[in-house]
Design a protein around this motif. Structure first.
Motif, PDB file in Angstrom:
ATOM      1  N   ARG A  37      -1.958  -3.951   2.690  1.00 58.39           N
ATOM      2  CA  ARG A  37      -0.886  -4.146   3.647  1.00 58.39           C
ATOM      3  C   ARG A  37      -0.257  -5.516   3.403  1.00 58.39           C
ATOM      4  O   ARG A  37      -0.739  -6.310   2.591  1.00 58.39           O
ATOM      5  N   GLU A  46       1.353   8.368   5.187  1.00 53.77           N
ATOM      6  CA  GLU A  46       1.162   9.818   5.189  1.00 53.77           C
ATOM      7  C   GLU A  46       0.956  10.374   6.595  1.00 53.77           C
ATOM      8  O   GLU A  46       1.395  11.483   6.898  1.00 53.77           O
ATOM      9  N   GLU A  55       1.087  -1.911  11.927  1.00 48.22           N
ATOM     10  CA  GLU A  55       0.865  -3.265  11.410  1.00 48.22           C
ATOM     11  C   GLU A  55       1.838  -4.236  12.088  1.00 48.22           C
ATOM     12  O   GLU A  55       3.032  -3.970  12.207  1.00 48.22           O
ATOM     13  N   SER A  83      10.637   4.296   7.668  1.00 50.28           N
ATOM     14  CA  SER A  83       9.889   3.573   6.646  1.00 50.28           C
ATOM     15  C   SER A  83      10.815   3.123   5.530  1.00 50.28           C
ATOM     16  O   SER A  83      11.839   3.754   5.264  1.00 50.28           O
ATOM     17  N   TYR A 137       1.398  15.327   3.816  1.00 49.42           N
ATOM     18  CA  TYR A 137       0.067  15.389   3.204  1.00 49.42           C
ATOM     19  C   TYR A 137      -0.628  16.718   3.474  1.00 49.42           C
ATOM     20  O   TYR A 137      -1.419  17.199   2.663  1.00 49.42           O
ATOM     21  N   GLU A 147       0.799  -1.218   0.000  1.00 50.85           N
ATOM     22  CA  GLU A 147       0.000   0.000   0.000  1.00 50.85           C
ATOM     23  C   GLU A 147       0.841   1.283   0.000  1.00 50.85           C
ATOM     24  O   GLU A 147       0.520   2.255  -0.697  1.00 50.85           O
ATOM     25  N   ASP A 148       1.933   1.291   0.760  1.00 51.54           N
ATOM     26  CA  ASP A 148       2.708   2.519   0.892  1.00 51.54           C
ATOM     27  C   ASP A 148       3.445   2.918  -0.383  1.00 51.54           C
ATOM     28  O   ASP A 148       3.729   4.094  -0.606  1.00 51.54           O
ATOM     29  N   PHE A 178       5.129   1.908  12.134  1.00 47.85           N
ATOM     30  CA  PHE A 178       3.850   1.434  11.621  1.00 47.85           C
ATOM     31  C   PHE A 178       3.205   0.505  12.642  1.00 47.85           C
ATOM     32  O   PHE A 178       3.888  -0.280  13.312  1.00 47.85           O
ATOM     33  N   THR A 203       1.425   4.337  13.585  1.00 45.37           N
ATOM     34  CA  THR A 203       0.445   4.778  12.593  1.00 45.37           C
ATOM     35  C   THR A 203       0.107   3.642  11.629  1.00 45.37           C
ATOM     36  O   THR A 203       0.899   2.736  11.417  1.00 45.37           O
ATOM     37  N   ALA A 204      -1.076   3.746  11.044  1.00 39.34           N
ATOM     38  CA  ALA A 204      -1.497   2.754  10.066  1.00 39.34           C
ATOM     39  C   ALA A 204      -1.183   3.183   8.641  1.00 39.34           C
ATOM     40  O   ALA A 204      -1.279   2.381   7.713  1.00 39.34           O
ATOM     41  N   SER A 205      -0.792   4.453   8.462  1.00 39.19           N
ATOM     42  CA  SER A 205      -0.545   4.937   7.102  1.00 39.19           C
ATOM     43  C   SER A 205       0.779   5.669   7.021  1.00 39.19           C
ATOM     44  O   SER A 205       1.247   6.277   7.996  1.00 39.19           O
TER      45      SER A 205
END
Length: 293
Positions: free
Chosen positions: A127, A223, A195, A238, A248, A98-99, A193, A219-221
């Motif tokens: 993910r 951004e 996850e 990351s 963002y 996704e990223d 992250f 965080t889940a995202s």
């Protein structure tokens, strides 16, 4: 165990549509006695009459028969659709972590469509766990992703090596560095992250390096990680590096490579071992590899 076969359902529908055993037998390319026996067996099994048959008179459908035929039509239609879909080539579904999907997936889909104009390609981001599940369930044919959490039963091919990056606010004490070592991050709060697979990978890396970091946010995202970092909430880590210098919400931020050797990871093409190999799979992977993601 089902007693009535699809062929017998087709016999009943043919009789209902033609109103005649003779005409139905002709349409089905079977003998009239065979057709009559088949319908009688179904009626005996159901213990209800579907048709009323008399010598020298047209066949009529019973009230029960009308209801039965309605459901039989739906069943045969569903079976036909299922068989057709199994024989029809569906789009090749390319998954992507996704990223990194926003800057890898569109370009890759375009390349594949150009290289294989007679096939249809579609993309699906997710993910790490989503991609693994999608491939196991046959919803994704191949994924571009980091090799984190994928079982040994998956096939894989490395596309390139990547290094993680650190996201920092422009006034952070480390913002002036051109590169960073993981150890330099220890005194500062980090953003990871949430996850399980991603955080588990980072935790194992910290353990390998003997680092015990302070995690300020999860965080889940990507951004949200970058936005928090840009606002000074911590250093985001990351393996995905958007080619922009703002978050963002428009806040400027600094992105610095983490050059610790143990932190290097691979970006892979990963796919499930197929029960029926796609004859173009190797060429598809080669097309993805050659574009230098």
């Amino acid at each position: 165990m089902l007693y009535i076969t699809l062929r017998q359902y087709e016999y009943i529908l043919a009789v209902a549509d033609t109103g005649s055993l003779t005409d139905a037998a002709s349409v089905l390319h079977v003998s009239q006695p065979s057709l009559s026996v088949a319908i009688t067996r179904v009626e005996d099994h159901l213990r209800r009459k579907i048709f009323l048959r008399g010598k020298g008179s047209a066949i009529t459908t019973t009230p029960f028969g009308h209801r039965f035929i309605t459901h039989a039509r739906e069943l045969v239609s569903t079976a036909t659709t299922l068989e057709y879909s199994a024989e029809t080539t569906r789009p090749f579904v390319l998954g992507c972590f996704e990223d990194i999907a926003p800057w890898h997936l569109p370009k890759t889909l375009g390349t594949l469509q150009q290289e294989f104009p007679n096939r249809q390609f579609t993309g699906k981001e997710g993910r790490l766990s989503d991609l693994a599940t999608g491939m196991k369930q046959g919803q994704i044919d191949l994924a571009i992703t980091y090799d984190i959490g994928f079982e040994s039963t998956f096939c894989r091919r490395k596309l390139k090596d990547v290094v993680p990056v650190a996201f920092l606010a422009t006034d952070h004490p480390l913002a002036g560095q051109s590169v960073l070592e993981m150890e330099q991050l220890v005194p500062h709060p980090l953003i990871l992250f949430s996850e399980d697979l991603s955080e588990g990978h980072m935790r194992r890396l910290f353990d390998t390096l003997g680092i015990d970091p302070v995690v300020a946010h999860r965080t889940a995202s990507l951004e949200l990680m970058r936005s928090l970092s840009a606002h000074g909430a911590g250093i985001g880590i990351s393996y995905s590096h958007p080619p922009t210098a703002t978050s963002y919400d428009g806040q400027p931020l600094i992105t610095i490579p983490l050059v610790t050797p143990q932190a290097r990871a691979g970006l892979f093409a990963i796919w499930p071992k197929p029960d029926q190999p796609d004859p173009q799979l190797e060429a598809i992977i080669a097309a993805i590899d050659i574009q230098q993601l």
